[in-house]
Design an enzyme around this catalytic site. Structure first.
Site, PDB file in Angstrom:
ATOM      1  N   ASP A  78      73.862 -15.881  53.555  1.00  0.00           N
ATOM      2  CA  ASP A  78      75.228 -15.337  53.488  1.00  0.00           C
ATOM      3  C   ASP A  78      76.213 -16.195  54.266  1.00  0.00           C
ATOM      4  O   ASP A  78      77.412 -16.194  54.001  1.00  0.00           O
ATOM      5  CB  ASP A  78      75.264 -13.905  54.003  1.00  0.00           C
ATOM      6  CG  ASP A  78      74.797 -12.970  52.909  1.00  0.00           C
ATOM      7  OD1 ASP A  78      73.582 -12.902  52.674  1.00  0.00           O
ATOM      8  OD2 ASP A  78      75.656 -12.350  52.258  1.00  0.00           O
TER       9      ASP A  78
ATOM     10  N   LYS B 285      69.884 -11.666  54.521  1.00  0.00           N
ATOM     11  CA  LYS B 285      69.455 -10.258  54.504  1.00  0.00           C
ATOM     12  C   LYS B 285      68.505  -9.961  55.651  1.00  0.00           C
ATOM     13  O   LYS B 285      67.575 -10.728  55.910  1.00  0.00           O
ATOM     14  CB  LYS B 285      68.792  -9.979  53.151  1.00  0.00           C
ATOM     15  CG  LYS B 285      68.231  -8.582  52.963  1.00  0.00           C
ATOM     16  CD  LYS B 285      69.222  -7.482  53.240  1.00  0.00           C
ATOM     17  CE  LYS B 285      70.463  -7.573  52.372  1.00  0.00           C
ATOM     18  NZ  LYS B 285      71.561  -6.702  52.883  1.00  0.00           N
TER      19      LYS B 285
END
Ligand code: MRU
Length: 345
Positions: free
Chosen positions: A234, A245
């Site tokens: 991310d 995650k």
């Protein structure tokens, strides 16, 4: 590719595949305003860093369609979009690109409207991501030798991007080359992106897979059943620390302990050179109900507190290779990450 696109532009509407209902219900929701899209991002209708960026870009087109030349109103919508999810840097990267188009637009230009220019930029962001996925697939698959098993976490596939995915582009390409024996798919609590989304994508492509409980990863690694852990990201800081995650960090520790290789696959739109290390990456905290309830049913005693960070940070020293669309950085560090900026320039 058989997986439907998570983000579609249709006429003057944005269509998002409702990923909360997958794999059993394939249903698109239509949006005509940016506020609705911001809520959809927050509520996980669309998720995955590149797909969030692409979605936000199209949402700015919706804002311009709705507000015309009212710059303050468009700006307010951009702020609402920016507040939807804090960790995926692709969101802010895409909004910056859209803002540049809008700031450069000359409102006296009657030939090309602001909406048309913004739409062209949103299409470009989507097309560039598709091409980046293809390049990452090729580059990453070069590391996977014949007969390998891989372990994936969350969903970094077609459902999370504008193309074949980041980590799943590598898995797809390794399979096409005949090098992949099977993929283990980590279930990924609490949203079960592995069980629901990655398993669905792999099944559609005929790629052999086996869903694994997260707590069984150590056993698989100890048994020598996995050669590579392959994950997306991310946000990657300038020193190579990786936010992904929650559950990625423990996988990286387990991999290093058992001699399993650890690959992160992310486009350069996910690299945040402004943050010197992973400590500075904002980590989204999600509602406790996502943990205390399952599929709408309470499973924890009423009133239970829950720790529910959506992401964790893996230190760069646990990463064997960071694959981007421009180059692969082995053993990323502040020094070796400099190769990315050279390729980008
Ligand atoms: O909460 P999610 O489903 O948006 O989290 C997604 C991930 O962590 C992915 O691994 C990451 O965004 C990369 S997607 C190519």
């Amino acid at each position: 590719m058989k997986t439907p696109s998570p983000v579609l532009w249709s006429g003057e509407r944005l269509r998002l595949l409702d990923q909360r209902l997958l794999p059993h219900n394939v249903c698109y929701l239509d949006f005509v305003d940016a506020k609705g899209v911001a809520t959809a991002i927050k509520d996980m209708v669309v998720r995955g860093a590149p797909a969030i960026g692409i979605t936000a870009a199209y949402a700015v087109v919706l804002a311009a369609q709705q507000h015309g030349s009212n710059a303050a109103a468009i700006n307010a919508d951009v702020e609402i979009l920016a507040a939807s999810r804090p960790t995926a840097v692709n969101l802010f990267w895409a909004l910056r690109r859209m803002r540049r188009v809008w700031q450069a637009h000359d409102h006296r230009d009657v030939e090309t409207s602001l909406v048309a220019r913004l739409l062209a930029e949103a299409h470009a962001i989507a097309a560039e991501d598709r091409a980046a996925c293809a390049a990452m697939g090729q580059r990453g698959a070069a590391f996977i030798t014949a007969g390998s098993n891989v372990y994936t976490h969350c969903n970094a596939g077609a459902l999370a991007t504008g193309g074949e995915g980041t980590s799943l582009a590598v898995v797809r390409e390794a399979f096409r080359r005949g090098h992949l024996q099977q993929a283990f798919v980590g279930e990924t609590r609490p949203w079960m992106q592995g069980t629901r989304l990655t398993a669905w994508e792999l099944q559609q492509e005929g790629i052999p897979f086996c869903v694994s409980t997260e707590s069984a990863a150590a056993t698989l690694f100890r048994q020598g059943q996995v050669q590579w852990v392959i994950v997306g990201a991310d946000r990657v800081a300038a020193n190579g620390d990786v936010a992904n995650k929650v559950g990625t960090y423990p996988l990286a520790i387990l991999a290093r302990h058992h001699g399993v290789k650890f690959m992160v696959v992310a486009p350069t739109s996910t690299i945040d050179g402004a943050l010197s290390d992973g400590e500075q990456i904002p980590i989204e905290q999600r509602p406790p109900q996502e943990v205390t309830m399952f599929a709408g049913t309470a499973i924890a005693p009423a009133g239970s507190a829950a720790f529910n960070p959506s992401f964790d940070v893996t230190p760069a020293e646990l990463v064997d290779v960071l694959v981007t669309e421009t180059c692969a950085v082995e053993r990323p560090s502040r020094q070796s990450m400099a190769a990315l900026w050279v390729h980008r320039a």
